[in-house]
Design a protein around this motif. Structure first.
Motif, PDB file in Angstrom:
ATOM      1  N   THR A 130       0.827  -1.222   0.000  1.00 44.50           N
ATOM      2  CA  THR A 130       0.000   0.000   0.000  1.00 44.50           C
ATOM      3  C   THR A 130       0.857   1.267   0.000  1.00 44.50           C
ATOM      4  O   THR A 130       0.416   2.308  -0.456  1.00 44.50           O
ATOM      5  CB  THR A 130      -0.971   0.041   1.212  1.00 44.50           C
ATOM      6  OG1 THR A 130      -0.232   0.171   2.425  1.00 44.50           O
ATOM      7  CG2 THR A 130      -1.826  -1.195   1.276  1.00 44.50           C
ATOM      8  N   TYR A 131       2.112   1.172   0.485  1.00 47.67           N
ATOM      9  CA  TYR A 131       2.993   2.349   0.449  1.00 47.67           C
ATOM     10  C   TYR A 131       3.304   2.739  -1.000  1.00 47.67           C
ATOM     11  O   TYR A 131       3.238   3.914  -1.373  1.00 47.67           O
ATOM     12  CB  TYR A 131       4.312   2.071   1.176  1.00 47.67           C
ATOM     13  CG  TYR A 131       4.202   1.853   2.662  1.00 47.67           C
ATOM     14  CD1 TYR A 131       3.643   2.817   3.489  1.00 47.67           C
ATOM     15  CD2 TYR A 131       4.693   0.699   3.252  1.00 47.67           C
ATOM     16  CE1 TYR A 131       3.569   2.620   4.863  1.00 47.67           C
ATOM     17  CE2 TYR A 131       4.629   0.501   4.626  1.00 47.67           C
ATOM     18  CZ  TYR A 131       4.067   1.461   5.423  1.00 47.67           C
ATOM     19  OH  TYR A 131       4.002   1.265   6.778  1.00 47.67           O
ATOM     20  N   SER A 132       3.658   1.734  -1.812  1.00 44.64           N
ATOM     21  CA  SER A 132       3.979   2.063  -3.211  1.00 44.64           C
ATOM     22  C   SER A 132       2.723   2.402  -3.998  1.00 44.64           C
ATOM     23  O   SER A 132       2.748   3.268  -4.875  1.00 44.64           O
ATOM     24  CB  SER A 132       4.715   0.902  -3.887  1.00 44.64           C
ATOM     25  OG  SER A 132       6.045   0.895  -3.433  1.00 44.64           O
ATOM     26  N   LEU A 133       1.616   1.712  -3.672  1.00 48.33           N
ATOM     27  CA  LEU A 133       0.359   2.060  -4.342  1.00 48.33           C
ATOM     28  C   LEU A 133       0.023   3.522  -4.046  1.00 48.33           C
ATOM     29  O   LEU A 133      -0.464   4.243  -4.922  1.00 48.33           O
ATOM     30  CB  LEU A 133      -0.778   1.154  -3.850  1.00 48.33           C
ATOM     31  CG  LEU A 133      -0.754  -0.262  -4.423  1.00 48.33           C
ATOM     32  CD1 LEU A 133      -1.749  -1.146  -3.680  1.00 48.33           C
ATOM     33  CD2 LEU A 133      -1.092  -0.251  -5.919  1.00 48.33           C
ATOM     34  N   GLY A 134       0.308   3.961  -2.822  1.00 49.29           N
ATOM     35  CA  GLY A 134       0.089   5.366  -2.460  1.00 49.29           C
ATOM     36  C   GLY A 134       0.875   6.292  -3.373  1.00 49.29           C
ATOM     37  O   GLY A 134       0.348   7.286  -3.880  1.00 49.29           O
ATOM     38  N   ASN A 135       2.144   5.957  -3.627  1.00 44.23           N
ATOM     39  CA  ASN A 135       2.968   6.779  -4.522  1.00 44.23           C
ATOM     40  C   ASN A 135       2.393   6.815  -5.932  1.00 44.23           C
ATOM     41  O   ASN A 135       2.372   7.862  -6.578  1.00 44.23           O
ATOM     42  CB  ASN A 135       4.385   6.192  -4.618  1.00 44.23           C
ATOM     43  CG  ASN A 135       5.189   6.442  -3.354  1.00 44.23           C
ATOM     44  OD1 ASN A 135       4.949   7.428  -2.650  1.00 44.23           O
ATOM     45  ND2 ASN A 135       6.127   5.564  -3.055  1.00 44.23           N
ATOM     46  N   ILE A 136       1.952   5.646  -6.404  1.00 43.69           N
ATOM     47  CA  ILE A 136       1.453   5.565  -7.783  1.00 43.69           C
ATOM     48  C   ILE A 136       0.139   6.347  -7.916  1.00 43.69           C
ATOM     49  O   ILE A 136      -0.019   7.178  -8.815  1.00 43.69           O
ATOM     50  CB  ILE A 136       1.261   4.087  -8.216  1.00 43.69           C
ATOM     51  CG1 ILE A 136       2.587   3.336  -8.103  1.00 43.69           C
ATOM     52  CG2 ILE A 136       0.716   4.011  -9.630  1.00 43.69           C
ATOM     53  CD1 ILE A 136       2.482   1.823  -8.267  1.00 43.69           C
TER      54      ILE A 136
END
Ligand code: ZN
Length: 514
Positions: free
Chosen positions: A432-438
């Motif tokens: 979810t951290y990288s999904l947040g960035n995307i």
């Protein structure tokens, strides 16, 4: 074929739908009251509670959590959900959303027996202590038997809940409904390859980033700066507060009370500043839920990825932009402090956006951060699927670090033992951290098409139109739309990494002149 209950005549059917909806509405209002009371206790535990209060506090929180659980899995709720599912087409948008979110939680809860839930809780409590001990001694062997046990319990949970393609999807769904391994695999492998390419380009730059910034600022001045920046960003101080905690976090007791915390270091004011901006992004999201959704069960974040997209927009896309840094320097001069005085603005921008592979995820820069996440994703999904064994983790971790980031930890406390997540049994959380960035870059690219002169606005500290766009397209909906519906409606496209790669490439080519 039409279901039995949908054969019911007009009035009878309407009455039945109303009766069932009333059951669910009553339930979510009660769950919200219990949940927000628990949040307040949790906030107090981190901010004010004396150490010796922990025993009773633990009991209070455990009681409220079991109370919510009992209410959720009642027979009456189960019947209401089943009957409403048969008449889904007769429900309006919000009613369908309520049914979607509640039945998601209901079915996940009833499929896992009480004994397994308490075994999971007990194991994670022991496991967390073992993890702390193992991390202090940098000895993975202390942690490994507990981790093996929690993996087995999680695998059993996945089997009981059921899945189509991968057991790991069940765990992802706890944090990011809509997202599966099938979606993440190509998304993350593209992101990994593009990031490694970009990192190589940046490493070829001749720019030498200065280490000599004047970052010292008295704590009282840091507090004043934090409050000033929060007001500029649009955080409503009469619907929240800023306090101190060891690990900064945001917690909401409804949209009228969304609190944030930070941690001050006198030697480097940027640490508290950027954690405040990050948490402010989370809080703006929760303060922005439509007031008519209060206690409706839809005044919630729809997923952790969407929540994180908001914090990362304000912290990274806005907060670390050259334009924001110009605005920040002006605020520091207005406060008459010596912080960053005499530092060339271009050097400040470079230093605040310095790219350098590091061992610890929470200190990683914007470029290498996702490599830390992808590494954890690849390991944890194979762990749950039984493709890798717990005792192989340190070696696997180190070899992936070498491959993706070009560095290797000398000890496990700087490697496989660094994060708390697995000791909580939180598998499926990291993505979810990288999904947040995307999501953040995709939303911001769409925002740029509708809000004119965004960069000039940031330099001037005029954040209102930016916040308004977020409010209109994301915040106000709470959990009405699923993450993929929300993304499609706000940006016109499905989740993809195109805008993110474009954002990183443009920003870092400019800063590193490559
Ligand atoms: Zn966050």
């Amino acid at each position: 074929m039409l279901s039995k209950s949908c054969f019911l005549g007009g009035i009878m059917k309407t009455q039945k739908i109303k009766k069932n909806l009333d059951v669910l509405k009553q339930l979510v209002a009660e769950l919200k009251v219990i949940g927000t009371a628990a949040s307040l206790l949790a906030w107090d535990q981190e901010v004010y509670m004396p150490v010796k209060g922990i025993k009773v506090r633990g009991k209070q929180l455990a009681y409220l959590s079991s109370l919510s659980h009992v209410k959720l899995i009642s027979k009456q709720v189960g019947n209401a959900i089943k009957e409403l599912k048969e008449c889904k087409d007769d429900l309006d948008l919000k009613e369908r959303a309520l049914l979607r979110t509640l039945s998601h939680d209901y079915f996940k809860s009833i499929k896992v027996p009480k004994e397994l839930v308490s075994e999971l809780t007990e194991t994670t409590t022991l496991e967390q202590r073992a993890w702390e001990n193992a991390k202090n001694k940098s000895d993975f062997k202390i942690f490994s038997p507990y981790l093996s046990k929690i993996v087995k319990l999680k695998q059993r949970t996945c089997e009981l809940i059921g899945f189509k393609d991968s057991p790991y999807d069940v765990l992802l769904d706890d944090y990011e409904p809509d997202i599966t391994e099938k979606i993440l695999d190509p998304l993350f492998s593209n992101l990994r390859d593009e990031t490694v390419k970009l990192l190589k380009k940046i490493e070829s730059s001749k720019i030498k980033v200065t280490e000599h910034l004047n970052l010292k600022l008295a704590i009282d001045d840091q507090k004043r700066l934090g409050q000033t920046i929060l007001s500029y960003l649009g955080y409503e101080l009469d619907a929240g507060r800023l306090d101190e905690a060891v690990h900064p976090f945001t917690i909401g007791m409804g949209s009228g009370d969304v609190r944030i915390t930070t941690h001050y270091y006198e030697a480097d004011f940027t640490k508290a500043l950027y954690s405040t901006i990050h948490e402010c992004g989370h809080a703006l999201y929760e303060q922005g839920f439509d007031k008519v959704l209060e206690l409706s069960g839809l005044d919630e974040a729809v997923s952790l990825g969407i929540h994180e997209s908001q914090s990362r927009t304000w912290e990274n896309i806005i907060g670390r932009s050259p334009e924001f840094i110009k605005f920040l320097l002006l605020q520091l001069r207005k406060m008459n402090t010596s912080a960053l005085k005499g530092n060339n603005p271009e050097n400040v921008v470079q230093a605040i956006n310095k790219v350098k592979p590091s061992l610890i995820r929470i200190y990683a820069d914007e470029i290498t951060y996702n490599l830390h996440i992808i590494l954890r994703y690849e390991i944890e999904k194979d762990l749950i699927k039984g493709k890798v064994k717990v005792h192989d983790l340190p070696e696997l971790w180190n070899s992936k670090m070498k491959k993706y980031l070009g560095i290797m930890p000398k000890k496990d406390s700087e490697g496989v033992l660094q994060d708390v997540h697995w000791s909580h049994g939180s598998f499926g959380y990291f993505p979810t951290y990288s999904l947040g960035n995307i999501y953040a870059s995709q939303f911001f690219a769409a925002l740029r098409k509708h809000v004119s002169n965004v960069d000039q606005k940031i330099t001037k500290g005029d954040f209102k139109p930016i916040l308004q766009w977020m409010r209109d397209k994301i915040h106000k909906y709470g959990a009405i739309y699923t993450p993929s519906e929300l993304c499609k409606r706000a940006t016109g496209s499905e989740l993809n990494i195109k805008d993110y790669i474009e954002y990183l490439t443009n920003k870092y080519s400019r800063i590193y002149k490559v």
